[in-house]
Every structure is written in structure tokens, then in C-alpha cells.
Design a protein around this motif. Structure first.
Motif, short mmCIF file in Angstrom:
data_model
loop_
_atom_site.label_atom_id
_atom_site.label_comp_id
_atom_site.label_asym_id
_atom_site.label_seq_id
_atom_site.Cartn_x
_atom_site.Cartn_y
_atom_site.Cartn_z
N PRO A 48 105.79 8.68 -50.80
CA PRO A 48 105.48 9.38 -52.06
C PRO A 48 106.49 9.10 -53.17
O PRO A 48 106.10 8.91 -54.33
CB PRO A 48 105.48 10.86 -51.65
CG PRO A 48 105.11 10.84 -50.21
CD PRO A 48 105.78 9.62 -49.65
N ALA B 136 99.90 4.47 -56.06
CA ALA B 136 100.16 5.14 -54.80
C ALA B 136 99.97 4.23 -53.60
O ALA B 136 100.72 4.28 -52.63
CB ALA B 136 99.26 6.38 -54.67
N ILE C 297 103.19 18.41 -56.67
CA ILE C 297 101.79 18.26 -56.25
C ILE C 297 100.88 18.42 -57.45
O ILE C 297 99.98 17.60 -57.69
CB ILE C 297 101.42 19.30 -55.17
CG1 ILE C 297 102.09 18.95 -53.85
CG2 ILE C 297 99.91 19.38 -55.00
CD1 ILE C 297 101.78 19.93 -52.73
N TYR D 117 100.67 14.40 -58.00
CA TYR D 117 99.69 13.99 -57.00
C TYR D 117 98.25 14.35 -57.39
O TYR D 117 97.32 13.62 -57.04
CB TYR D 117 100.02 14.63 -55.64
CG TYR D 117 101.38 14.26 -55.11
CD1 TYR D 117 101.99 13.06 -55.43
CD2 TYR D 117 102.08 15.13 -54.28
CE1 TYR D 117 103.24 12.72 -54.95
CE2 TYR D 117 103.33 14.81 -53.78
CZ TYR D 117 103.91 13.61 -54.13
OH TYR D 117 105.16 13.29 -53.65
N GLU D 118 98.09 15.48 -58.08
CA GLU D 118 96.74 15.90 -58.46
C GLU D 118 96.52 15.87 -59.96
O GLU D 118 95.42 16.18 -60.43
CB GLU D 118 96.46 17.29 -57.89
CG GLU D 118 96.57 17.32 -56.36
CD GLU D 118 96.04 18.59 -55.72
OE1 GLU D 118 95.67 19.53 -56.47
OE2 GLU D 118 95.99 18.65 -54.48
N TYR E 269 97.62 18.14 -47.40
CA TYR E 269 98.99 17.62 -47.39
C TYR E 269 99.57 17.76 -45.99
O TYR E 269 99.11 18.57 -45.18
CB TYR E 269 99.86 18.36 -48.41
CG TYR E 269 99.44 18.06 -49.82
CD1 TYR E 269 100.05 17.03 -50.55
CD2 TYR E 269 98.39 18.76 -50.43
CE1 TYR E 269 99.63 16.73 -51.83
CE2 TYR E 269 97.97 18.44 -51.71
CZ TYR E 269 98.59 17.42 -52.40
OH TYR E 269 98.16 17.10 -53.66
N PRO F 70 100.72 13.47 -49.42
CA PRO F 70 99.32 13.73 -49.77
C PRO F 70 98.37 12.95 -48.86
O PRO F 70 98.70 11.89 -48.34
CB PRO F 70 99.21 13.22 -51.22
CG PRO F 70 100.62 13.08 -51.71
CD PRO F 70 101.44 12.78 -50.50
N HIS G 174 97.77 9.26 -49.35
CA HIS G 174 98.86 8.33 -49.02
C HIS G 174 98.81 7.88 -47.57
O HIS G 174 99.56 6.99 -47.18
CB HIS G 174 100.22 8.98 -49.30
CG HIS G 174 100.59 9.04 -50.76
ND1 HIS G 174 99.77 9.55 -51.73
CD2 HIS G 174 101.71 8.60 -51.41
CE1 HIS G 174 100.38 9.48 -52.91
NE2 HIS G 174 101.55 8.89 -52.74
#
Length: 429
Positions: free
Chosen positions: A157, A195, A349, A353-354, A373, A394, A397
Motif C-alpha cells: 500500500p 496500485a 482509507i 484507497y476509496e 480490508y 485493501p 491490492h
């Protein structure tokens, strides 16, 4: 060619390849690829187009077929992977070459498809991919979900941002410790990666979505229950001897990596010897060993910047590598309260990530997660850069599960002694 001249053998070949192709399209879930059926029909039946225009050069024919075939296998089935560090020792060894199964959890449809074949993110020191085309995350159906206890290969990450002069370093941690401007000046410039093009890591999944994780005395507890201590899990111990070094052959026989041991004559002994539970008992029985004690890092930690290196990097949490949590692992569709205390846990996150609206979540006081996660830890618990140092992994990933070891070499030894013959064929499914 006229249909009446087509041999039964050609029809059989067409039927087999067409069936396989249709099955792949159904698995892929993109039915536009059915437009490729006429090509298969022409290759085996009508033969109107000279698809293999390079056929006069047999070597080129072989190269093109190999590139296409191996790339297809790498994307959807298996991919070769080399263990780069000792973070999973003694379960997976530095120098293990293995195949990673993408079928176990389902392969991801390439998010960055424009990539030089047989490369991951670099070639000749430069990026081996182009971000001209970027697809949304989508995973095909696999055999099962990630389970607690699985060794898992995933995209790191924190590898979404790296430093050109030291791409293996954790950019975010260095920025917290020394400041962003100073780090970029010394090791920059900064490189941003998609990613699916961050470096590959392998760790053991110790907690899955919805779990509450805690580490006590270096051991993992999930939802209040102590988890299985796998045979390869090892902690660091201070081993005091009667005055001399331990026999290297004895240590090798026990399976201890002598290349990473340091003997301190002033102790006398080894200030940091990684040992599994079985190794621990055997070392204690050695006549030249005076004492053995675990190197557990209690709060307050024994170094001043501990909260800057241990997730979630906040002074509100007095966590260490050996006393960590409790921490709730987010799951898709679940909602968490966003307060001053929980914000450090979940802000990355939401933001990265989102790609959510962090300010809106803070004002609203709640946030609903869009994906699952996981929490990953290395089996070599005191020599592993894992989720305790950078947080959650995540779902998008996740790459796959280590499969079979096909080669294992020890960089500290010369050929042929460097080949670990006993590792060949080891299954990690």
C-alpha cells in the motif's frame, strides 16, 4: 478454403478452442470478447486471413507465441515471484522462487494494461508501464476468499509513492521522521505508481474484514481468541552464552539464519536471535547458553519517535509492535463513527484507497466502507515491515497466494552449496 474441404480434425480443433475461449469470456464477464470467435473460426476453418504473417521466420513465431501465452498465464493463472526479504522466515525463505496462484482468490483484470511483457514496474531503471489506460478495479471469480492464516502476496500500500534514489524505502515513514521537503531533497524526486504497479509483498493474513485484532506479548489475538502460532512464526530473543559464540553448524542444523546474527562479545551473546517455538526450546538446552529472554517492546517504547513508526502514527495510541490494538478491521458495507480518536485509523482509507470526501465524513461523523480490508504480519515478527507499521491492505491490492517453490537459493553461500535442495517442491497452498 471452402467448408466442404475442411477436415474433421480442423473442426475438432475449432470446437475445442472455441469452447475454451467462450468459457474464458464467461469467466471474464465481458461479452464483447465474443467478437473474437470469428477469428478462431477463420484460423481453423475458413483461413481467409493470414494471421501468422511472420511464419517464414520460425524464431519470431516462437517468440510471439511465448510472449502472448506467458503473459496470459501471468495475468489469469500463475505468476513467478521471488521472496525478497526474511520477513516470512522460517515459513518462506529469502531466495525462495515460487509461483503465486491467482486462481485462489480470483485474478484481477489488469488496471494498468500497457506494460512491457515480463516486467512489473521498472525496466532499465525507468517505468515499464504507461498510465494512458487505467481500468477500474475488478476481480474475477476465484476458488475462495482470503482466510486467516493464509500467506498472501499483495501490492504494498505505501508503495504508491516512492523516492527515485531509494525506491525500496517507506516514503511515508521517512516523511514523518525527517520531513517531506528534506527527504525529497536527499532521495527524490517522488514517483507515483498505480496500485497494481506497487512492489509485491508477502505476509500472513492474521485478521480479515470485521475482525478485531490485538497483539499481546508478540502473539496475535482475534476477537479475543489467541490465534494459531504457526511453526514458522518466530520472535526475537536475547541469547546470553557462557562466553563464546555458538557453533555455526549447530545453528544451521536448528534452521537459524546465521547470516543475520550478530554476536556481541560484551554481552556475551546474541542480542537479537530470531527463534520459532521449537528453536527456542532447543537453544535453551544448549550447554553453552546461559539465558534466553524475549525482546518484547512494551509501552512506552524504548525509542522516542515510536508513535511516528507504529500505525496509526498518533500520540493518542500507545501501541508497539508487540502490544498492538485492539483494532477493528473494516469490511465492505460497514459503517464506523469518525471521531477525533478513530480518524487516524481510517483517514487514509477514506482519502486514498476509496477516494472519498474526508471532510464530509468528519462533518457527518460516520463513514461506510466500499471494500474489504485485511491485516498482514510477517512470520518473522521482529523483522517484518507489515501492517503494524503502515496499516490495512485493501482488497484491490490482493495479488494471490504463494503456491509451489520451484527454486531456492542462499545468497550468503557459493554455488552449489547455495541451493536449498530441501525447499524444492514445497507447497504453500
Amino acid at each position: 478454403m471452402k467448408l466442404k474441404d475442411v477436415t474433421p480434425r480442423s473442426w475438432v480443433k475449432f470446437a475445442i478452442w472455441a469452447s475454451l475461449y467462450v468459457a474464458w469470456v464467461i469467466w471474464l464477464g465481458n461479452y464483447w470478447w465474443l467478437l473474437g470467435l470469428p477469428i478462431i473460426f477463420d484460423i481453423f476453418i475458413s483461413k481467409k486471413v493470414k494471421w501468422r504473417f511472420w511464419k517464414k521466420d520460425g524464431w519470431l513465431d516462437a517468440i510471439i507465441f511465448a510472449v502472448v501465452f506467458v503473459t496470459f498465464i501471468n495475468i489469469f493463472f500463475f505468476q513467478a515471484f521471488k521472496i525478497p526479504s526474511s520477513s516470512m522466515e522460517s515459513s518462506l525463505y529469502t531466495g525462495d522462487h515460487l509461483f503465486v496462484s491467482k486462481l485462489t482468490y480470483g485474478p484481477r483484470v489488469p488496471q494498468t494494461p500497457l506494460t512491457v511483457p515480463f516486467t512489473h514496474n521498472t525496466i532499465f531503471g525507468k517505468a515499464s508501464y504507461s498510465t494512458l489506460i487505467q481500468n477500474d478495479y475488478r476481480r474475477l471469480k476465484g476458488f475462495r476468499e482470503v482466510r486467516k492464516g493464509d500467506p498472501v502476496v499483495f501490492n504494498f500500500p505505501n508503495g504508491d509513492t516512492v523516492l527515485r534514489r531509494d525506491p525500496a524505502a517507506d516514503y511515508y515513514m521517512l516523511c514523518r521522521l525527517w520531513g517531506r521537503e528534506q527527504i525529497i531533497e536527499r532521495l527524490g524526486p517522488v514517483i507515483v505508481r498505480p496500485a497494481d504497479k506497487t512492489d509485491h509483498y508477502v505476509k500472513r493474513c492474521v485478521a480479515t474484514p470485521g475482525d478485531t485484532l490485538e497483539v499481546r506479548d508478540g502473539l496475535v489475538y482475534v476477537n479475543g481468541e489467541k490465534q494459531t502460532v504457526y511453526p514458522g512464526v518466530q520472535l526475537s530473543y536475547t541469547v546470553v552464552t557462557t562466553g563464546n559464540r555458538l557453533n555455526s553448524k549447530t545453528l544451521d542444523k536448528l534452521g537459524i539464519n546465521t547470516a543475520e546474527l550478530y554476536f556481541d562479545a560484551s554481552l556475551p551473546g546474541y542480542p537479537a536471535m530470531p527463534l520459532t517455538a521449537q528453536m527456542l526450546e532447543e537453544v535453551r538446552q544448549l550447554s553453552s547458553v546461559a539465558s534466553v529472554s524475549a525482546n518484547l517492546d512494551e509501552a512506552p517504547a524504548d525509542y522516542p519517535d515510536s508513535y511516528l513508526t507504529i500505525f496509526p502514527f498518533s500520540e493518542q495510541y500507545s501501541w508497539t509492535r508487540d502490544y498492538f490494538g485492539p483494532l477493528w478491521i473494516p469490511s465492505r458495507g460497514s459503517t464506523v463513527e469518525i471521531t477525533e480518536l478513530t480518524l487516524p485509523l481510517y483517514e487514509r482509507i477514506i482519502r486514498d484507497y476509496e477516494h472519498g470526501n474526508l471532510q464530509e465524513a468528519i462533518e457527518k461523523g460516520t463513514y461506510t466502507f466500499e471494500q474489504d480490508y485485511y491485516f498482514m504480519m510477517g512470520d518473522n515478527r521482529h523483522n517484518s515491515l507489515d501492517s503494524r507499521y503502515w496499516g490495512f491492505v485493501p482488497e484491490d491490492h490482493i495479488v494471490g497466494k504463494p503456491g509451489i517453490v520451484w527454486l531456492s537459493t542462499d545468497a550468503s553461500r557459493r554455488f552449489p552449496a547455495n541451493i536449498r535442495w530441501n525447499r524444492f517442491g514445497k507447497m504453500k497452498f
